[in-house]
Design a protein around this motif. Structure first.
Motif, short mmCIF file in Angstrom:
data_model
loop_
_atom_site.label_atom_id
_atom_site.label_comp_id
_atom_site.label_asym_id
_atom_site.label_seq_id
_atom_site.Cartn_x
_atom_site.Cartn_y
_atom_site.Cartn_z
N LYS A 172 4.82 0.94 1.23
CA LYS A 172 5.26 -0.23 1.99
C LYS A 172 5.94 -1.20 1.03
O LYS A 172 5.43 -1.44 -0.08
CB LYS A 172 4.02 -0.85 2.64
N LEU A 173 7.11 -1.73 1.43
CA LEU A 173 7.79 -2.72 0.60
C LEU A 173 7.94 -4.00 1.41
O LEU A 173 8.30 -3.95 2.60
CB LEU A 173 9.18 -2.21 0.19
N LEU A 192 10.05 6.23 0.85
CA LEU A 192 9.47 7.51 1.24
C LEU A 192 9.81 8.54 0.17
O LEU A 192 10.98 8.80 -0.08
CB LEU A 192 10.02 7.97 2.59
N LEU A 193 8.80 9.10 -0.45
CA LEU A 193 9.02 10.07 -1.52
C LEU A 193 8.44 11.42 -1.16
O LEU A 193 7.32 11.51 -0.65
CB LEU A 193 8.34 9.60 -2.81
N GLU A 198 0.82 -1.21 0.00
CA GLU A 198 0.00 0.00 0.00
C GLU A 198 0.86 1.27 0.00
O GLU A 198 1.96 1.28 0.57
CB GLU A 198 -0.82 0.06 1.29
N THR A 199 0.33 2.34 -0.59
CA THR A 199 0.95 3.66 -0.48
C THR A 199 0.01 4.56 0.31
O THR A 199 -1.20 4.54 0.08
CB THR A 199 1.23 4.27 -1.86
N THR A 200 0.57 5.33 1.24
CA THR A 200 -0.24 6.24 2.05
C THR A 200 0.35 7.65 2.01
O THR A 200 1.54 7.82 1.77
CB THR A 200 -0.31 5.77 3.52
N ALA A 201 -0.51 8.65 2.24
CA ALA A 201 -0.08 10.05 2.24
C ALA A 201 0.20 10.50 3.66
O ALA A 201 -0.61 10.27 4.56
CB ALA A 201 -1.18 10.92 1.64
N HIS A 202 1.36 11.12 3.87
CA HIS A 202 1.70 11.67 5.17
C HIS A 202 2.16 13.10 4.93
O HIS A 202 3.32 13.33 4.59
CB HIS A 202 2.81 10.86 5.84
N GLY A 203 1.25 14.05 5.07
CA GLY A 203 1.58 15.42 4.72
C GLY A 203 1.95 15.47 3.26
O GLY A 203 1.21 15.00 2.40
#
Ligand SMILES: [Zn+2]
Length: 278
Positions: free
Chosen positions: A69-70, A77-78, A58-63
């Motif tokens: 997740k790998l 983290l991009l 899954e990919t999640t938004a943090h700010g």
């Protein structure tokens, strides 16, 4: 649009990218890595190569950050910084020429990250993630269900300073920048320099409501029209949806008073001087 301020993706754009990345990348194995700017990394290129062979979750938004997740215990983290784009491609015929990161996947698709500056490409294991300097202090995401009126009130309690600075500080609330903050404050009828300790309960309620409304409206429209999604399509949230942001001289949508642009610390603010009295 009166000026050509360079837009930085804010939470709505990042939230859309996260959703699209999960849809496209989840379950795919990384088979190739190409990096052109090692200084964007938080480790050597050699160490970063541990990413190859891992499967995306899954990919999640943090700010303004995207966490992918790998498997089994790693995280990509991009942060796209300014003028950044993240593009998913089905094959290698339409690759952008300039890029900082390119990942190839086991089904011959790929992901390319491009940014002009201030971008970051980091890796952190599950163990390292809570200590990752640039993201560990990020505040609550205002589109999470944990972001309630009570939560906002508790974040504000005992704080001093201007409400705009509070909202832009990523350690309080993560993901609001100088575009969305304008209409968030206008809808709550708050002057950007209003001191946080003077806010009433009903003003905090209004601020909570306006924050959720402004961000969710943009998410529904695919984000800002100056920013591209994972498939290179621009969002649909543009000046026609803005209330006071970047509308100097235009009539306030509520009282018709001319909107003014003022300096507030290091940022510009757009306000209706009648609706947003200090
Ligand atoms: Zn007004």
């Amino acid at each position: 649009m009166e000026d050509c301020e360079r837009f930085v993706p804010e939470l709505p754009e990042i939230a859309n990218l996260a959703k699209q990345m999960t849809k496209q990348l989840k379950g795919k194995r990384i088979t190739g890595l190409d990096l052109t700017q090692p200084k964007c990394l938080n480790m050597s290129v050699k160490k970063f190569r541990r990413i190859v062979g891992k499967t995306a979750g899954e990919t999640t938004a943090h700010g303004k950050w995207l966490f992918t997740k790998l498997q089994s215990d790693d995280n990509l983290l991009l942060n796209l910084g300014m003028g950044g784009d993240l593009l998913y491609h089905k094959n290698d015929t339409t690759l952008p020429k300039k890029y900082q990161l390119r990942l190839a996947f086991n089904d011959n698709t790929g992901l390319t990250a491009t940014f002009s500056w201030f971008g970051y490409i980091h890796l952190a294991s599950d163990m390292e993630l809570p200590r990752h300097k640039m993201t560990s202090k990020l505040g609550i995401s205002p589109i999470d269900k944990e972001f309630t009126v009570e939560k906002l009130a508790s974040l504000l309690s005992g704080r001093r300073g201007a409400i705009k600075s509070f909202l832009l500080n990523q350690e309080n609330v993560a993901g609001i920048g100088n575009v969305y903050v304008q209409d968030i404050l206008f809808k709550a009828r708050l002057h950007p320099l209003r001191m946080t300790q003077t806010l009433t309960e009903s003003e905090i309620e209004a601020l909570h409501r306006s924050t959720c409304e402004a961000l969710n409206q943009s998410i529904r429209l695919g984000g800002l029209k100056y920013e591209r999604d994972l498939h290179g399509r621009y969002g649909k949230y543009g000046p026609e949806h803005f209330l006071v942001a970047y509308k100097t001289g235009k009539p306030c949508p509520v009282c018709k008073t001319a909107i003014v642009k003022i300096r507030t610390g290091s940022t510009a603010s757009y306000i209706c001087p009648k609706c947003q009295k200090l």
